[in-house]
Design an enzyme around this catalytic site. Structure first.
Site, short mmCIF file in Angstrom:
data_model
loop_
_atom_site.label_atom_id
_atom_site.label_comp_id
_atom_site.label_asym_id
_atom_site.label_seq_id
_atom_site.Cartn_x
_atom_site.Cartn_y
_atom_site.Cartn_z
N HIS A 140 1.49 64.13 59.41
CA HIS A 140 1.52 65.05 60.56
C HIS A 140 1.24 66.48 60.14
O HIS A 140 0.71 67.26 60.92
CB HIS A 140 2.83 64.89 61.33
CG HIS A 140 2.84 63.63 62.13
ND1 HIS A 140 3.35 62.45 61.64
CD2 HIS A 140 2.31 63.34 63.34
CE1 HIS A 140 3.16 61.51 62.54
NE2 HIS A 140 2.54 62.00 63.58
N GLU A 157 0.21 50.85 67.99
CA GLU A 157 0.14 51.43 66.64
C GLU A 157 0.95 50.65 65.62
O GLU A 157 1.06 51.03 64.47
CB GLU A 157 0.56 52.90 66.68
CG GLU A 157 1.90 53.19 67.33
CD GLU A 157 2.21 54.68 67.41
OE1 GLU A 157 1.57 55.49 66.73
OE2 GLU A 157 3.13 55.03 68.16
N ASP A 160 -1.00 55.35 62.64
CA ASP A 160 0.11 54.46 62.29
C ASP A 160 -0.35 53.01 62.16
O ASP A 160 0.19 52.26 61.36
CB ASP A 160 1.24 54.57 63.32
CG ASP A 160 2.10 55.78 63.03
OD1 ASP A 160 2.44 56.00 61.86
OD2 ASP A 160 2.39 56.54 63.96
C1 PEP Z 1 -1.26 57.64 65.65
O1 PEP Z 1 -0.34 57.08 65.06
O2 PEP Z 1 -2.46 57.34 65.49
C2 PEP Z 1 -0.98 58.73 66.58
C3 PEP Z 1 -1.92 59.21 67.37
O3 PEP Z 1 0.26 59.25 66.61
P1 PEP Z 1 0.89 60.15 65.45
O4 PEP Z 1 -0.25 60.55 64.53
O5 PEP Z 1 1.51 61.32 66.08
O6 PEP Z 1 1.85 59.24 64.79
MG MG Z 2 1.69 57.33 65.67
#
Ligand code: PEP
Ligand code: MG
Length: 589
Positions: free
Chosen positions: A206, A449, A473
């Site tokens: 993140h 995910e 994810d």
């Molecule tokens: C993902 O997992 O692709 C997603 C869009 O959510 P995040 O990156 O916030 O986990």
């Molecule tokens: Mg995610």
């Protein structure tokens, strides 16, 4: 390795996370320094900033004096001595004067100047052999904390975005740190640094995602960058290649400046596509949505011509707030309402709190052995129904101001679907009781995910209004790679046949059931994968606004009729090189 000469050039290789070239001076950030705001103070405000620090120092002096005066008669004598030591430290020029010089010479805000000085002192203390003296470092830090507390409560003279444009300092700083948490990265959004380098981190952590949202070059997984690079070293970040060049030669510098110019020109050209609808050569319309972290990002989303917000990572409203506070319903409502208003009638997909893993709340207990597999996202929300209900009420109320969709992260189990829907119903009933209005038809979607979800799609398509594939994810959990861990970053392969199958199955199942399917993970913003996703049937892409126009250009140049015949070959292939080659070949069709 560094050879000792301050001018020797060397390069470090890591993971590219945010594209482009940045050329600037290194600013090394220690973990303590990450906790405070960083901004540069304009020349005309420098003396006011110096006074702010002097006032804070004086306030702590008074505080210590009061403590001393109010010491109970039977207090242990060490307590008085302890206050004396702190008062002495506070009066020492190394605390009372040196940070003032830093404000004047480097233009740092008071908190940052104080911490810079404390970091330097701490490093000197670490070298001291005498154990007693070495331990005085803790006293200095405690004194600094007292001053910081006062400073943070005093009014800060933050320059507005762009106010210092052209300022020598601002145009030059590249942050180098061991690690930066997503919450800390968020703090840099309102101040301008021109690039980030960290020792650790993965491409889709993140922190990396927020760095991309800042739209400045960044590279992570640089191993020992924060120790090898020194304060004020000239640094080039090649955010496309994940390379950092330290103290570059004049010739290398010239080459990179040239590349910067070329990239700038290409970007300007892309800007012309803002109002062009995203339609493939064969006439298929594609929705291009924006991923945002905070309502302010909507401005960028609108500037890039997004058709709406496909992913509002609402957890960023909850992070970095200190141990005791959660945003109230009204506070959340106001933020969601702002985002909805800013998008002027375009849909806004608000993802419910996806907290945990590399996005912990300050007030969360860190007990999980493996947080990515722990109490994250919907699991956390169902375990904390009051927090969930508060958020749902706030989102529902915001739905009166435009088109709002609710997106639930990390679902895998049937009961999670049922309980989430029941909670939404309950939140609506609570609003009814209060006589508050909301859109009764707010659509509810699930993030796909977790591989289990992608393998049990009938469970989802029956009850959900739409699906959004979180490839970040999905890759992490399918390939069992921690997305934050740079040591396994080389295994993070979006083109692994298992990933392609899961994405393709999800798109097909959604469309068969007549519901919309988007991809909102980082794959959606990667122009090398645009045609692959189009070929899989994807018609809604959600990505950071800075990637949107480049993806649109790719879409405008794509012809689904010529992609289709290649897809069968790609989806059948098991050899990673063959897949990569075939995906690359799509780009020249
Ligand atoms: C993902 O997992 O692709 C997603 C869009 O959510 P995040 O990156 O916030 O986990
Ligand atoms: Mg995610």
């Amino acid at each position: 390795m560094r050879d000792g000469s301050p001018m020797a050039s060397f390069s470090l290789h890591g993971i590219p996370v945010s594209r482009g070239i940045a050329i600037g001076r290194a600013h090394i950030l220690t973990p303590a320094a990450l906790d405070v705001k960083h901004y540069l103070v304009a020349e005309e405000h420098l003396e006011a900033e110096v006074r702010r620090l002097q006032d804070a120092l004086a306030a702590v002096h008074r505080e210590l004096q009061t403590l001393w005066n109010e010491l109970p008669k039977d207090a242990p004598t060490e307590l008085g001595a302890f206050i004396d030591v702190h008062a002495l430290i506070l009066s020492d020029p190394m605390i009372s004067e040196a940070p003032l010089d830093i404000i004047r010479s480097r233009h740092y805000n008071a908190e940052w100047a104080l911490l810079t000085q404390i970091d330097e002192l701490s490093a000197q203390f670490d070298e001291i052999e005498d154990a007693y003296l070495r331990e005085r470092k803790a006293d200095i830090q405690q004194v600094a904390e007292r001053v910081l507390k006062v400073l943070m409560g005093s009014e800060q003279l933050m320059p507005k975005q762009g106010e210092l444009e052209g300022d020598e300092f601002l145009a030059q700083m590249i942050v180098v740190a061991h690690d930066i948490s997503p919450a800390d990265m968020l703090k840099f959004r309102d101040r301008s640094f021109i690039g980030f380098v960290t020792d650790v981190g993965g491409q889709n952590s993140h922190t990396a995602i927020v760095a991309r949202s800042l739209d400045i070059p960044a590279a992570v997984g640089m191993s020992q960058a924060s120790t090898l690079i020194q304060q004020d070293d000239w640094v080039i970040i090649d955010g496309d290649a994940g390379v950092v060049i330290v103290t570059p030669s004049a010739q290398v510098l010239e080459q990179y400046r040239e590349r910067q110019m070329v990239a700038l020109r290409a970007r300007k050209k892309l800007g012309k596509l803002k109002k062009t609808p995203a339609i493939t050569k064969d006439g298929t319309a594609i929705a291009l949505m924006a991923n945002i972290e905070l309502p302010d990002d909507c401005e960028h989303a609108m500037e890039s011509g997004a058709n709406g917000v496909g992913l509002f990572r609402s957890e960023f409203l909850f992070m970095g707030r200190g141990a005791a506070s959660m945003p109230s319903e009204d506070e959340q409502y106001e933020q969601y309402r702002r985002a909805v208003a800013a998008m002027k009638g375009r849909p806004v997909t608000i993802r419910t709190l996806d907290i945990g893993a590399d996005k912990p709340l300050d007030q969360m207990e860190h007990t999980a052995l493996n947080p990515a597999l722990g109490l994250r996202a919907i699991r956390y929300c169902l375990a904390e129904p009051q927090i969930f209900l508060t958020q749902l009420r706030a989102i529902l109320r915001a739905s009166m101001h435009g088109k709002v969709r609710i997106l639930i992260p990390m679902m895998a189990h049937a009961f999670e679907i049922d309980q989430s829907l029941a909670m939404i119903k309950r939140a609506k009933a609570q609003l009814d009781d209060r006589g508050e209005k909301y859109d009764p038809d707010v659509k509810v979607g699930a993030m796909i995910e977790i591989p289990a979800a992608a393998l049990a799609l009938p469970m989802f398509v029956k009850k959900m209004d739409f699906l959004s594939i979180g490839t970040n994810d999905l890759i992490q959990y399918t390939l069992a790679i921690d997305r934050v861990d740079y040591e396994v970053a080389h295994l993070y392969n979006p083109l692994h046949p298992a990933i392609l199958q899961l994405i393709s199955m999800t798109i097909a199942a959604g469309h068969k059931a007549g519901i919309e399917v988007a991809v909102c993970g980082e794959m959606a913003g990667d122009t090398k994968l645009t045609r692959l996703l189009l070929g899989m049937g994807l018609r809604e892409f959600s990505m950071h606004p800075s990637q949107l126009l480049a993806v649109k250009q790719e879409i405008l140049n794509s012809d689904l009729d010529s992609i289709a015949p290649q897809m069968r070959k790609i989806m059948r292939a098991m050899d990673p090189d063959a897949i990569a080659d075939a995906v690359m070949a799509l780009q020249v069709l």
